[in-house]
Design an enzyme around this catalytic site. Structure first.
Site, PDB file in Angstrom:
ATOM      1  CB  SER A 129       5.079  -4.041   1.571  1.00 26.85           C
ATOM      2  OG  SER A 129       4.292  -4.973   2.535  1.00 26.85           O
ATOM      3  CB  SER A 130       4.201  -3.150   7.316  1.00 20.35           C
ATOM      4  OG  SER A 130       3.103  -3.753   7.027  1.00 20.35           O
ATOM      5  CB  ALA A 167      -1.075  -0.051   1.439  1.00 23.23           C
ATOM      6  CG  PHE A 223      -4.007  -1.892   4.743  1.00 23.60           C
ATOM      7  CD1 PHE A 223      -3.227  -1.824   3.534  1.00 23.60           C
ATOM      8  CD2 PHE A 223      -5.450  -1.914   4.652  1.00 23.60           C
ATOM      9  CE1 PHE A 223      -3.927  -2.034   2.548  1.00 23.60           C
ATOM     10  CE2 PHE A 223      -6.003  -2.092   3.564  1.00 23.60           C
ATOM     11  CZ  PHE A 223      -5.560  -2.085   2.561  1.00 23.60           C
ATOM     12  CG  HIS A 232      -3.584  -9.296  -0.795  1.00 29.36           C
ATOM     13  ND1 HIS A 232      -3.012  -8.575   0.032  1.00 29.36           N
ATOM     14  CD2 HIS A 232      -3.184 -10.679  -0.478  1.00 29.36           C
ATOM     15  CE1 HIS A 232      -2.100  -9.172   0.759  1.00 29.36           C
ATOM     16  NE2 HIS A 232      -2.309 -10.575   0.690  1.00 29.36           N
ATOM     17  CB  ILE A 242       7.787   4.829  -3.145  1.00 28.35           C
ATOM     18  CG1 ILE A 242       7.957   3.446  -1.886  1.00 28.35           C
ATOM     19  CG2 ILE A 242       7.968   4.103  -4.522  1.00 28.35           C
ATOM     20  CD1 ILE A 242       6.823   2.701  -2.002  1.00 28.35           C
ATOM     21  CB  CYS A 276     -20.355 -15.065  -9.343  1.00 26.81           C
ATOM     22  SG  CYS A 276     -21.395 -16.265  -8.415  1.00 26.81           S
TER      23      CYS A 276
HETATM   24  N1  APR Z   1       6.976   5.804   0.539  1.00 28.10           N
HETATM   25  C1  APR Z   1       7.456   4.692   1.039  1.00 28.10           C
HETATM   26  N2  APR Z   1       6.855   4.116   1.914  1.00 28.10           N
HETATM   27  C2  APR Z   1       5.674   4.247   2.288  1.00 28.10           C
HETATM   28  C3  APR Z   1       4.912   5.299   1.873  1.00 28.10           C
HETATM   29  C4  APR Z   1       5.540   6.202   0.805  1.00 28.10           C
HETATM   30  N3  APR Z   1       5.055   7.342   0.210  1.00 28.10           N
HETATM   31  N4  APR Z   1       3.600   5.497   2.431  1.00 28.10           N
HETATM   32  C5  APR Z   1       3.467   4.520   3.269  1.00 28.10           C
HETATM   33  N5  APR Z   1       4.805   3.697   3.316  1.00 28.10           N
HETATM   34  C6  APR Z   1       5.008   2.668   4.330  1.00 28.10           C
HETATM   35  C7  APR Z   1       4.440   2.607   5.489  1.00 28.10           C
HETATM   36  O1  APR Z   1       5.482   3.035   6.228  1.00 28.10           O
HETATM   37  C8  APR Z   1       4.330   1.177   5.772  1.00 28.10           C
HETATM   38  O2  APR Z   1       5.456   0.483   6.369  1.00 28.10           O
HETATM   39  O3  APR Z   1       4.362   1.594   3.473  1.00 28.10           O
HETATM   40  C9  APR Z   1       4.085   0.517   4.285  1.00 28.10           C
HETATM   41  C10 APR Z   1       2.481  -0.082   4.229  1.00 28.10           C
HETATM   42  O4  APR Z   1       2.430  -1.082   4.985  1.00 28.10           O
HETATM   43  P1  APR Z   1       0.879  -1.504   5.344  1.00 28.10           P
HETATM   44  O5  APR Z   1      -0.008  -0.218   5.623  1.00 28.10           O
HETATM   45  O6  APR Z   1       0.928  -2.713   6.240  1.00 28.10           O
HETATM   46  O7  APR Z   1       0.352  -2.071   3.940  1.00 28.10           O
HETATM   47  P2  APR Z   1       0.755  -3.515   3.243  1.00 28.10           P
HETATM   48  O8  APR Z   1       2.049  -4.019   3.777  1.00 28.10           O
HETATM   49  O9  APR Z   1       0.548  -3.405   1.861  1.00 28.10           O
HETATM   50  O10 APR Z   1      -0.340  -4.372   3.757  1.00 28.10           O
HETATM   51  C11 APR Z   1      -0.514  -5.949   3.579  1.00 28.10           C
HETATM   52  O11 APR Z   1      -2.293  -6.004   4.578  1.00 28.10           O
HETATM   53  O12 APR Z   1      -4.604  -5.204   5.616  1.00 28.10           O
HETATM   54  C12 APR Z   1      -3.767  -6.220   4.335  1.00 28.10           C
HETATM   55  O13 APR Z   1      -4.678  -6.790   2.415  1.00 28.10           O
HETATM   56  C13 APR Z   1      -4.118  -5.826   3.223  1.00 28.10           C
HETATM   57  O14 APR Z   1      -2.536  -5.799   1.203  1.00 28.10           O
HETATM   58  C14 APR Z   1      -2.871  -5.331   2.350  1.00 28.10           C
HETATM   59  C15 APR Z   1      -1.698  -6.252   3.457  1.00 28.10           C
END
Ligand code: APR
Length: 248
Positions: free
Chosen positions: A194-195, A23, A34, A120, A237, A128
């Site tokens: 991504s975290s 995300a 998230f 995802h 990013i 459906c």
């Molecule tokens: N540049 C760099 N990093 C960023 C930016 C940015 N502009 N914006 C946010 N981040 C980082 C945040 O610091 C965070 O660590 O992106 C990371 C997003 O982590 P999450 O919010 O946990 O998203 P994600 O890793 O995609 O979650 C995985 O969890 O809830 C489920 O299905 C959902 O696909 C999702 C999955």
């Protein structure tokens, strides 16, 4: 040498890159992630797959979130980070983009759909759960808003859901198999935004590393897997990837 220069060198030296996004690559398009402060899970609880199936009120809430745009964000525009990834794919440097995102922004930025592996699912359409028939959200939204009708399949009457994978829902077999194939074939695995806390998606970076690929992570915050990465860039990013993969 700066982190961005190191990243640029790793990209130039790589023969076959897999880009893995979360995300964080879409926040610069106005879509909240998230787990950052104020992120989606700080404002609402996930609706688990079993709840969607068994609890009509939860299903209604899920559709209200989808139609109102409060979750499963679509209709936003790609940002500089997406376009830098599209340049890597277009130059033949990246063989695929494995994404956890459901916003269709990699496709919208010009990455061919067949090179986007959606672990995802995708929130820009519905399907459906029984027969798989695709349904367009616009039509479902009209009926939902006119009479509160919960979407059901035009073909078989089955339960219709946005084409996303919810917590508790089985992962899509095809994309998971392709993601593994790509992960095992790359020599650079590049994580963007991504975290790395949600499995099985988060199992791909260590899988690549174990197979001998180099691992680079670009993320605003530290991630669960920074310790195994060859390079970690804590930054935004869009700017980082625009500098590392300049538009010619
Ligand atoms: N540049 C760099 N990093 C960023 C930016 C940015 N502009 N914006 C946010 N981040 C980082 C945040 O610091 C965070 O660590 O992106 C990371 C997003 O982590 P999450 O919010 O946990 O998203 P994600 O890793 O995609 O979650 C995985 O969890 O809830 C489920 O299905 C959902 O696909 C999702 C999955």
């Amino acid at each position: 040498m700066s982190d961005v220069e190191r990243l640029s060198q790793m990209i130039q030296a790589a023969r076959r890159i897999v880009v893995f996004t979360g995300a964080g690559i879409s926040t610069e398009s106005g879509i909240p992630d998230f787990r950052s402060p104020g992120g989606i899970w700080s404002r609402m609880q996930p609706i688990y797959f079993q709840e969607f199936l068994s609890d009509v009120e939860k299903r209604r809430e899920a559709w209200e979130r989808a139609f109102s745009g409060r979750a499963g964000w679509t209709g936003r525009s790609p940002n500089a980070g997406h376009f830098a990834v599209a340049r890597l794919v277009g130059a033949g440097k990246a063989s695929s983009v494995i994404t956890q995102n459901v916003d269709n922004l990699h496709q919208d930025s010009g990455v061919p759909a067949e090179k986007v592996i959606e672990l995802h699912g995708n929130a820009s359409y519905a399907a459906c759960l029984a027969c798989g028939l695709r349904h367009e959200l616009a039509e479902l939204k009209v009926r939902f808003e006119a009479g509160g009708e919960l979407p059901s399949c035009q073909q078989c009457g089955g339960v219709v859901k946005t084409a996303t994978i919810s917590f508790g829902q089985p992962m899509p077999e095809g994309p998971m198999a392709r993601a593994q194939e790509e992960t095992l074939a790359c020599d650079l695995f590049l994580v963007l935004g991504s975290s790395l806390v949600v499995y099985p998606a988060a199992s791909f970076p260590p899988m690549a590393k174990h197979r001998g690929a180099r691992l680079a992570i670009v993320n605003r915050e530290p991630t669960e897997q920074d310790a195994i990465a060859d390079l970690v860039v804590h930054g935004e990013i869009g700017p980082v990837m625009s500098a590392a993969v300049p538009a010619n």
